[in-house]
Design an enzyme around this catalytic site. Structure first.
Site, PDB file in Angstrom:
ATOM      1  N   ASP A  16      28.887  50.134  30.980  1.00  0.00           N
ATOM      2  CA  ASP A  16      29.543  49.047  31.695  1.00  0.00           C
ATOM      3  C   ASP A  16      30.363  48.250  30.679  1.00  0.00           C
ATOM      4  OD1 ASP A  16      30.126  47.130  33.726  1.00  0.00           O
ATOM      5  OD2 ASP A  16      28.492  45.878  32.980  1.00  0.00           O
ATOM      6  N   ASP A  18      31.710  44.445  31.055  1.00  0.00           N
ATOM      7  CA  ASP A  18      31.374  43.030  30.914  1.00  0.00           C
ATOM      8  C   ASP A  18      29.886  42.843  30.656  1.00  0.00           C
ATOM      9  OD1 ASP A  18      34.063  42.100  31.559  1.00  0.00           O
ATOM     10  OD2 ASP A  18      33.627  42.759  33.593  1.00  0.00           O
ATOM     11  N   ARG A  66      34.985  43.085  43.228  1.00  0.00           N
ATOM     12  CA  ARG A  66      35.253  41.661  43.476  1.00  0.00           C
ATOM     13  C   ARG A  66      35.044  41.271  44.936  1.00  0.00           C
ATOM     14  NH1 ARG A  66      40.974  40.764  42.054  1.00  0.00           N
ATOM     15  NH2 ARG A  66      40.302  41.731  40.113  1.00  0.00           N
ATOM     16  N   SER A 141      35.805  46.022  37.191  1.00  0.00           N
ATOM     17  CA  SER A 141      36.954  45.167  36.907  1.00  0.00           C
ATOM     18  C   SER A 141      38.273  45.920  36.986  1.00  0.00           C
ATOM     19  CB  SER A 141      36.815  44.551  35.517  1.00  0.00           C
ATOM     20  OG  SER A 141      37.965  43.811  35.185  1.00  0.00           O
ATOM     21  N   ASN A 143      40.689  44.640  35.475  1.00  0.00           N
ATOM     22  CA  ASN A 143      41.271  44.231  34.200  1.00  0.00           C
ATOM     23  C   ASN A 143      40.690  45.009  33.023  1.00  0.00           C
ATOM     24  OD1 ASN A 143      42.638  41.973  35.550  1.00  0.00           O
ATOM     25  ND2 ASN A 143      40.617  41.054  35.665  1.00  0.00           N
ATOM     26  N   ASP A 199      24.172  45.720  32.138  1.00  0.00           N
ATOM     27  CA  ASP A 199      23.495  44.427  32.076  1.00  0.00           C
ATOM     28  C   ASP A 199      23.283  43.827  33.458  1.00  0.00           C
ATOM     29  OD1 ASP A 199      26.277  43.807  32.495  1.00  0.00           O
ATOM     30  OD2 ASP A 199      25.829  41.745  31.904  1.00  0.00           O
TER      31      ASP A 199
END
Length: 246
Positions: A16, A18, A66, A141, A143, A199
């Site tokens: 992952d 982030d 999101r 994401s 981004n 996480d």
């Protein structure tokens, strides 16, 4: 692979972004809180109940695409909004509008404060690749590529499955395992020969339900028990604890 803290037979590692590779999970949580608190304050008035950037973030938002994060949190609060569309402006009171509002806040925070990587993770990925294993980054994401470029880590991964790729392929996000399974397929390995590093509780669920060979939980916020409860085989505070990073 005992020197890397992994079972024998693991051929690939799926990370992952982030909270695992980059120190952006806390930035995401802050952006979600800013967006949801403003929305709730306008909707419910001065007595609104603020968004919990620890508990509610972990339970309803972290690791999910999101729009799914918006839907899941609003449902928990008994709030229904129209979905709208991915191109809704941030001012729109729709699921996608709120998601785009959060993303605008996130990008502003990243531009202002920059992005940092976890050194222990970068060293671990180097060790994994030196051992001949393939690597992928799997993130909800949109981004992801820009963040990786910002920390000069794009070349550490053979495959990238992010929010953009998932949308193009029609892959449901975490807690479903589809994005991780797609990364394993793109790397040419079976799920049982791949390790997942996450996480988020939703990421733990995805790793376990996908039948992956090993699921590593990163506890950055004091949720070790919850990570185990959601399917982690082992929980560490930094990947340096697994070895291979001396």
């Amino acid at each position: 692979m005992t020197d890397l803290g992994l079972p024998e037979g693991i051929q690939a590692c799926l990370f992952d972004l982030d909270g695992v590779v980059t120190k952006t999970a806390v930035v995401h949580a802050a952006a979600w809180k800013e967006m949801f608190d403003a929305f709730l304050r306008e909707r419910d008035g001065p007595g609104y109940r603020p968004f919990d950037a620890v508990g509610e973030y972990a339970e309803y938002v972290d690791g999910r695409p999101r729009a799914d994060g918006v839907r899941t949190f609003l449902a928990a609060r008994g709030i229904t909004l129209p979905d709208g569309g991915p191109d809704d402006p941030p001012a729109a009171d729709t699921v996608h509008g709120l998601g785009n509002r959060k993303n605008a806040l996130l990008l502003d925070r990243i531009r202002t404060g920059g992005v940092q990587a976890y050194d222990g993770t970068l060293r671990y990925i180097d060790a994994v690749r030196a051992a001949g294993m393939r690597t992928a980054v799997v993130s909800a994401s949109a981004n992801c590529r820009d963040v990786l470029r910002a920390v000069h880590a794009e070349d550490l991964f053979d495959v990238r499955i992010d929010g953009i790729v998932a949308a193009e392929r029609g892959l449901p996000g975490k807690p479903r395992p589809d994005t991780f399974l797609a990364a394993a397929r793109d790397l040419g390995v079976e799920a049982k020969r791949a390790a997942v590093f996450e996480d988020a509780l939703a990421g733990m669920d995805a790793g376990r339900s996908g039948g992956f060979g090993y699921v590593v939980g990163l506890d950055r916020t004091g949720q070790t028990e919850a990570l185990y409860a959601h399917g982690a085989d082992i929980v560490v505070r930094d990947l340096a604890e697994l070895g291979g990073t001396a």
